[in-house]
Motif scaffolding. Structure first.
Motif, PDB file in Angstrom:
ATOM      1  N   GLU A  33      -6.025  -0.015  -7.077  1.00 51.95           N
ATOM      2  CA  GLU A  33      -4.974  -0.357  -7.046  1.00 51.95           C
ATOM      3  C   GLU A  33      -4.320  -1.348  -7.054  1.00 51.95           C
ATOM      4  O   GLU A  33      -4.503  -2.447  -7.522  1.00 51.95           O
ATOM      5  CB  GLU A  33      -3.638   1.052  -7.808  1.00 51.95           C
ATOM      6  N   ARG A  73       1.362  -1.477   0.347  1.00 47.49           N
ATOM      7  CA  ARG A  73      -0.478   0.233   0.276  1.00 47.49           C
ATOM      8  C   ARG A  73       0.853   1.476  -0.490  1.00 47.49           C
ATOM      9  O   ARG A  73       0.883   2.695  -0.622  1.00 47.49           O
ATOM     10  CB  ARG A  73      -1.189  -0.185   1.370  1.00 47.49           C
ATOM     11  N   SER A  93      -2.025  11.803  -1.832  1.00 49.78           N
ATOM     12  CA  SER A  93      -1.908  10.186  -3.298  1.00 49.78           C
ATOM     13  C   SER A  93      -4.006  10.730  -2.474  1.00 49.78           C
ATOM     14  O   SER A  93      -4.220  10.896  -1.857  1.00 49.78           O
ATOM     15  CB  SER A  93      -1.544   9.530  -2.371  1.00 49.78           C
ATOM     16  N   VAL A 102      -5.908   4.437  -4.431  1.00 48.62           N
ATOM     17  CA  VAL A 102      -4.825   3.447  -3.753  1.00 48.62           C
ATOM     18  C   VAL A 102      -5.163   1.928  -3.878  1.00 48.62           C
ATOM     19  O   VAL A 102      -4.840   0.971  -3.665  1.00 48.62           O
ATOM     20  CB  VAL A 102      -3.830   4.417  -2.924  1.00 48.62           C
ATOM     21  N   GLN A 126      -6.810   8.491  -1.778  1.00 46.36           N
ATOM     22  CA  GLN A 126      -6.630   6.890  -1.261  1.00 46.36           C
ATOM     23  C   GLN A 126      -7.615   6.217  -1.991  1.00 46.36           C
ATOM     24  O   GLN A 126      -6.876   4.698  -2.411  1.00 46.36           O
ATOM     25  CB  GLN A 126      -6.983   7.111   0.274  1.00 46.36           C
ATOM     26  N   ASN A 143       1.349   6.502  -6.600  1.00 48.32           N
ATOM     27  CA  ASN A 143       0.325   7.452  -6.710  1.00 48.32           C
ATOM     28  C   ASN A 143       0.584   9.171  -6.802  1.00 48.32           C
ATOM     29  O   ASN A 143      -0.168   9.390  -7.945  1.00 48.32           O
ATOM     30  CB  ASN A 143      -1.047   7.316  -5.718  1.00 48.32           C
ATOM     31  N   LEU A 147       2.548   1.903  -3.519  1.00 51.34           N
ATOM     32  CA  LEU A 147       1.185   2.155  -4.075  1.00 51.34           C
ATOM     33  C   LEU A 147       1.065   3.763  -4.335  1.00 51.34           C
ATOM     34  O   LEU A 147       0.836   4.433  -4.887  1.00 51.34           O
ATOM     35  CB  LEU A 147      -0.148   1.293  -4.758  1.00 51.34           C
ATOM     36  N   GLU A 148       1.101   4.333  -3.018  1.00 53.15           N
ATOM     37  CA  GLU A 148       1.052   5.302  -2.666  1.00 53.15           C
ATOM     38  C   GLU A 148       1.544   6.054  -3.325  1.00 53.15           C
ATOM     39  O   GLU A 148       1.324   7.413  -3.436  1.00 53.15           O
ATOM     40  CB  GLU A 148       0.478   5.957  -1.025  1.00 53.15           C
TER      41      GLU A 148
END
Lengths: 277, 92
Positions: A226, A89, A218, A223, A220, A96, A92-93
């Motif tokens: 994704e 996570r 980012s 995220v 959320q 992003n 990915l944040e």
């Protein structure tokens, strides 16, 4: 009639007439004006070069962000494969944030491109005016008495001066915009160099400052989406897929991430683009 | 009369076309006063189009002083606030 009829031309006229008052000999004034104009044309060229430099800088930043996006995507997959969802996570944040910044950089580069074109056009117009002035000054020198020449020089010089001031204004606007862009881009670079996009594995259990900042930046929901998508692709906990985690860093994230895939392609093109400008 | 659009070109307008500018400027000023970004953009676009279409472009090799200098086409409402004061572009 405050604004429009030209604060700018008033300033130019004042400057030019001051110059003319000082000169005794019109011929000398003409040559001096022309020389000044040529000097200022050089400044305009320098201004354009600055815009080009700013653009190249942003393009380099784009390249490094594109690489970061690819890397973070890979890291997220690796983390997910080895069952570390929190780490995935976080990756990915950061991805992003990097992607959002990439979009904004792209817009900015296009804007600068437009400004560069406009400035180049303005420079050509100014060059034409200066050339016209050069011709005119010889005519004035040859044909008019000193008193008459003074009036005509003033007209011609303020005319060129107005063009010069206009190019100056356009350059100032370009510089102002560039400064704003640079401030934003620098803020992201700072996060980057502080390790935000790099040392994911070094991340401790607690959130650090950078992490909190990035979380704020980012989206959320994006995220979440994704992460869910990635889970579906990888099949969390699946024995066969878990091997992904052991693959070497920098491995292509695969077709599951079209954004980062195209990003890598653009990254390769970027140096060629900047070479053309 | 000679009108310059800052960042673009100078245009030579007939007196009648020049005077029409003051009418068009009223709409621009009104938009500025009511802080209406959209209306401003539209009114200013119309004004600039009038200059570009009714005027004849001054050649790059001609040296002319402008009677009116208009702000650039991408002027924002905030920037325009200092320029369009509602007094009219061309003094009486």
């Amino acid at each position: 009639m405050a604004g429009l009829t030209g604060r700018m031309s008033t300033v130019v006229k004042a400057k030019v007439s001051k110059l003319l008052d000082r000169a005794e000999d019109p011929a000398e004034t003409l040559d001096y004006s022309y020389q000044k104009q040529v000097e200022q044309l050089q400044n305009v060229k320098k201004g354009i070069a600055d815009v080009v430099t700013a653009k190249k800088r942003l393009q380099m930043q784009e390249t490094s962000l594109q690489q970061a996006v690819v890397k973070l995507d890979t890291q997220a997959r690796q983390a997910l494969s080895s069952g570390q969802e929190d780490l995935a996570r976080t990756a990915l944040e950061r991805k992003n944030v990097a992607q959002t910044e990439l979009q904004s950089l792209d817009t900015q580069v296009n804007e600068l491109e437009g400004q560069q074109e406009k400035l180049t056009e303005s420079e050509q117009k100014l060059r034409a005016k200066i050339e016209a002035f050069r011709t005119k000054k010889e005519v004035i020198k040859a044909q008019y008495s000193a008193a008459e020449a003074q009036v005509r020089i003033s007209e011609a010089a303020t005319g060129v001066g107005e063009q010069m001031a206009d190019v100056g204004l356009a350059m100032q606007r370009a510089v102002d915009k560039t400064e704003n862009m640079r401030a934003r881009a620098d803020a992201v670079s700072e996060l980057e160099s502080a390790g935000a996009f790099e040392d994911l594995t070094a991340l401790g259990s607690g959130e650090d400052d950078i992490d909190r900042q990035l979380k704020g930046l980012s989206s959320q929901s994006e995220v979440d989406d994704e992460l869910a998508k990635m889970k579906g692709e990888i099949g969390t906990g699946g024995g066969e897929r878990a091997q992904l985690g052991s693959q070497s860093e920098g491995t292509s994230p695969g077709e599951g991430a079209p954004a980062s895939g195209s990003g890598a392609g653009e990254a390769q093109q970027a140096p060629a683009d900047s070479g053309q400008s | 009369m000679i009108i310059r659009i800052s960042g673009e070109d100078q245009y030579r307008l007939s007196d009648a076309d020049g005077e029409r500018l003051n009418g068009l400027e009223t709409a621009v000023s009104a938009a500025v006063e009511s802080h209406d970004e959209h209306a401003f953009a539209e009114a200013y676009r119309v004004l600039l189009d009038h200059v570009r279409t009714s005027g004849e472009r001054v050649g790059d090799d001609e040296i002319e002083n402008s009677d009116v200098i208009l702000p650039p086409a991408d002027t924002t409402l905030a920037e325009a606030a200092g320029e369009f004061t509602g007094e009219g572009l061309i003094p009486d």
